[in-house]
Motif scaffolding. Structure first.
Motif, PDB file in Angstrom:
ATOM      1  N   SER A 130       0.655  -0.814   0.024  1.00 31.94           N
ATOM      2  CA  SER A 130      -0.022  -0.373  -0.600  1.00 31.94           C
ATOM      3  C   SER A 130       0.683   0.779  -0.068  1.00 31.94           C
ATOM      4  O   SER A 130       2.269   1.509   0.303  1.00 31.94           O
ATOM      5  CB  SER A 130      -1.059  -0.028   1.725  1.00 31.94           C
ATOM      6  N   SER A 131       0.394   2.596   0.034  1.00 26.89           N
ATOM      7  CA  SER A 131       1.252   3.738   0.112  1.00 26.89           C
ATOM      8  C   SER A 131       1.147   4.117   1.211  1.00 26.89           C
ATOM      9  O   SER A 131       2.322   5.032   1.200  1.00 26.89           O
ATOM     10  CB  SER A 131       0.790   5.117  -1.675  1.00 26.89           C
TER      11      SER A 131
ATOM     12  N   PRO B   7      -5.284   3.065  -3.190  1.00 27.43           N
ATOM     13  CA  PRO B   7      -4.168   3.164  -2.874  1.00 27.43           C
ATOM     14  C   PRO B   7      -3.122   4.666  -4.264  1.00 27.43           C
ATOM     15  O   PRO B   7      -3.761   3.662  -5.821  1.00 27.43           O
ATOM     16  CB  PRO B   7      -3.679   1.476  -2.665  1.00 27.43           C
TER      17      PRO B   7
END
Length: 696
Positions: A549-550, A689
């Motif tokens: 994920s970011s 994301p």
């Protein structure tokens, strides 16, 4: 090829480790990699034609030039006694041991020999001295290097990797080896995630806020660190499965390297805003007794990037503008096409500003170069390669060579083909040359039949019908495969697979063709793309596979306008077609106001305005909007708690909520591979994301 080149005493300390899940997306290592056995029961070994190509390359390339190996091992101090770095979530964030099979002193016929050479060079693991008692690097802990400059009182950290966990491990290791020192400053060289994502592993945000620790970055950094990976983020993340081989086991038949490093770490990605923005073309700062001259190089490898020269040390930091490879002008995961000519000009500027005196050149990837003659040679080879890529492609384009021909016509000058520093690992000559045409002339080749063509799934049945159906196509495909005519084979088999997506025989044969093309590629991005497509054609998209994920820092750093823009992208036009409304949005804690308008099936916004006849007014503090954007609270939660106030027609809000869709990450790229449910479930207004920009 001289086999000893592959292991010329790289001073790599590799402990015997039981290899489990690998880093960089959680890919599992193939337990049979060291045995040279294929990980896929349908997989094929290199064909006779591929073997011929590989053997020719071994004879033609300059493997007698071992300077890179000498430089890659120079200054080695120590390697840790572990190979894996664990993420806080419990998964393996990084696994250098998953590539240990590369160190067998063995030629692998399923790997382009130049790529195998690069893959071994990138096996450097541990702490290295660049300048005695002043500059150090920890390599092999992530896709990028983390560099430590020894100031009067502490460390100045350049590019703190992708993940908090790998950066923290690197800081801990250098302190164990050289003595405990605090981090007094961090420099982000540019706006790609593998150069700032691990910042929380080396500094505490409270120390940054108090001024105890400075963070420096080039002008435009915050904008580009976030905006580059938002609008097409879902598609970019899916395409990353191909460019980075996210689903491929680490194997001679799968993922071997990522050209500028082994892979990306799968840990916590963070972001702390810089406290000092370097805005001038050339700007000098002295931090903790270390004088640094920054050179802004926007529009090169990243939209915001800067080199650094240390005049008192005669050391040049080349960021990601000069590494051990020619880079991407067009990155296959998707990004705006870069400017090869500007890249060349900025290298030339660095050559004349700093390269005349520099005695060491180090960078955020690869290994340093020492000695002024060597440094100037590498700088000129990369300067000339980028310049010729731009000029040589346009030379052909101005004679009528099109975007669909250029990759078969353009060639790098012979003198540069014999320079390792000018080899195109991260980029490839083929996709970079097409990118230059696209930058100046766009995707159209001038033939009206390609201007508004049928979609492949619509045109393919026509071709298949005219070719007599599946049986003769498969027969001809096998004939072409056996003859080593793989690009011809893919031309007809790809049509059949689009026309008959459930034809397993056709998909398996196309996978065989892709596999041989992949084995022959020098660029790991191109290799991975062919091998990943083969993997999915044979097996479908594995469930549960997703990139990291970011992280909340990236979402928090998004501007409100950028978030609203992406809501417009997520709007289902069909659901919105017969609706029209206007919303006033106010964020009083940051003094932001917006008018959000739905009309003609389109959601638009304008900052700095409010309208007197809004159907609905929403007031919410930016600090209370951020949990919604991050998906840890819903808009309804904030309304119920009084943190968001609605004035006007509540139905407008409910209608908008129902018009927003979430994008599914697991969409098909190759026909008949089956969509997969890979996306997290999000609240309607949560930001999806962001794409991963690691590696550029």
């Amino acid at each position: 090829m001289k086999r000893q080149i592959f292991l010329t005493s790289l001073l790599i300390s590799i402990s015997s480790t039981v290899v489990g899940a690998a880093g960089g997306g959680g890919v599992n290592t193939d337990p049979n990699a060291a045995l040279g056995e294929h990980f896929d029961e349908k997989g094929k070994k290199p064909s006779e034609r591929t073997l011929e190509i590989i053997e020719t390359l071994r004879k033609e390339l300059p493997f007698d030039d071992t300077r890179d190996f000498d430089e890659a091992k120079r200054g080695f101090i120590a390697a840790p006694d572990y190979k894996q770095i664990m993420a806080e979530a419990g998964n393996v964030a990084w696994d250098m041991g998953s590539y240990e099979w590369l160190l067998q002193d063995k030629n692998f016929d399923s790997i382009h020999p130049s790529l195998q050479r690069q893959a071994i060079l990138n096996m450097g693991y541990g702490l290295f001295e660049v300048i005695p008692d002043k500059i150090y690097q920890v390599r092999g802990f992530d896709l990028a290097n983390i560099s430590f400059i020894k100031g009067d009182t502490g460390w100045i950290v350049f590019d703190p990797l992708t993940a908090k966990e790998t950066a923290a491990a690197a800081l801990k290791f250098i302190n164990e080896q050289l003595g405990e020192r605090p981090v007094v400053a961090v420099v982000y060289s540019h706006s790609h995630a593998d150069h700032f994502g691990g910042v929380r592993g080396v500094v505490d945000e409270a120390d940054v806020a108090s001024g105890k620790v400075r963070i420096l970055a080039p002008v435009g950094f915050m904008d580009h660190a976030v905006s580059e990976n938002v609008y097409a983020g879902n598609a970019m993340n899916r395409r990353m499965f191909f460019q980075y081989g996210v689903l491929l086991p680490r194997s001679p038949f799968g993922h071997v390297d990522q050209s500028i490093g082994k892979n990306t770490a799968a840990g916590n990605l963070g972001l702390i805003a810089p406290t000092t923005v370097v805005s001038e073309d050339i700007e000098e700062h002295t931090i903790d007794g270390i004088k640094m001259v920054f050179q802004n190089t926007p529009g090169t490898e990243a939209p915001a990037e800067m080199n650094t020269y240390f005049p008192d040390l005669k050391a040049f930091w080349a960021a990601e503008n000069i590494t051990g490879t020619i880079h991407n002008i067009y990155t296959l995961r998707g990004a705006l096409v870069r400017d090869a000519l500007e890249w060349s000009k900025q290298i030339n500027k660095a050559l004349y500003l700093f390269g005349q005196d520099a005695e060491v050149m180090f960078a955020s990837h690869s290994w340093p170069r020492w000695g002024n003659d060597r440094i100037q040679d590498v700088m000129r080879s990369q300067r000339d390669t980028y310049a010729h890529l731009n000029n040589g492609v346009l030379h052909l384009a101005n004679q009528g060579v099109t975007i669909n021909q250029i990759h078969n016509e353009y060639a790098v000058p012979a003198s540069l083909q014999q320079a390792w520093s000018a080899r195109s690992y991260h980029g490839s000559v083929e996709h970079n040359s097409r990118a230059v045409v696209n930058r100046y002339l766009g995707y159209w080749d001038g033939n009206p039949s390609t201007l508004i063509p049928l979609s492949p799934q619509d045109s393919a049945p026509l071709y298949v019908e005219m070719m007599g159906g599946a049986e003769p196509i498969i027969a001809k495909g096998r004939e072409l495969y056996d003859a080593g005519e793989y690009k011809h084979a893919q031309e007809i088999l790809n049509k059949l697979v689009y026309a008959e997506p459930q034809n397993t025989e056709a998909k398996d044969l196309l996978a065989d063709v892709f596999e041989q093309i992949g084995y022959q590629q020098e660029s790991p991005s191109v290799r991975n793309s062919f091998l990943a497509a083969a993997y999915e054609l044979r097996n479908g998209i594995p469930q549960g596979a997703s990139p990291k994920s970011s992280g909340p820092d990236m979402i928090k750093a998004m501007s409100t306008a950028l978030w609203l823009d992406f809501l417009g992208i997520r709007l289902d036009t069909d659901k919105a077609a017969d609706r029209a409304f206007t919303i006033n949005l106010s964020l009083p804690d940051v003094g932001e106001t917006f008018v959000v308008e739905l009309s003609n099936g389109t959601l638009t916004n304008i900052e700095g305005f409010q309208t007197a006849d809004a159907d609905l007014s929403i007031e919410i503090a930016r600090s209370d909007l951020e949990p919604i954007m991050m998906g840890v609270a819903s808009f309804d939660d904030q309304i119920a708690s009084g943190k968001a106030k609605l004035d006007g027609d509540r139905q407008v809000f409910d209608d908008l909520k129902g018009m927003l869709i979430n994008f599914e990450l697991g969409f098909e790229i190759m026909p008949g591979t089956g969509a997969a449910d890979l996306s997290p479930q999000l609240n309607p207004f949560a930001q999806e994301p962001l794409a991963d920009t690691s590696g550029g």
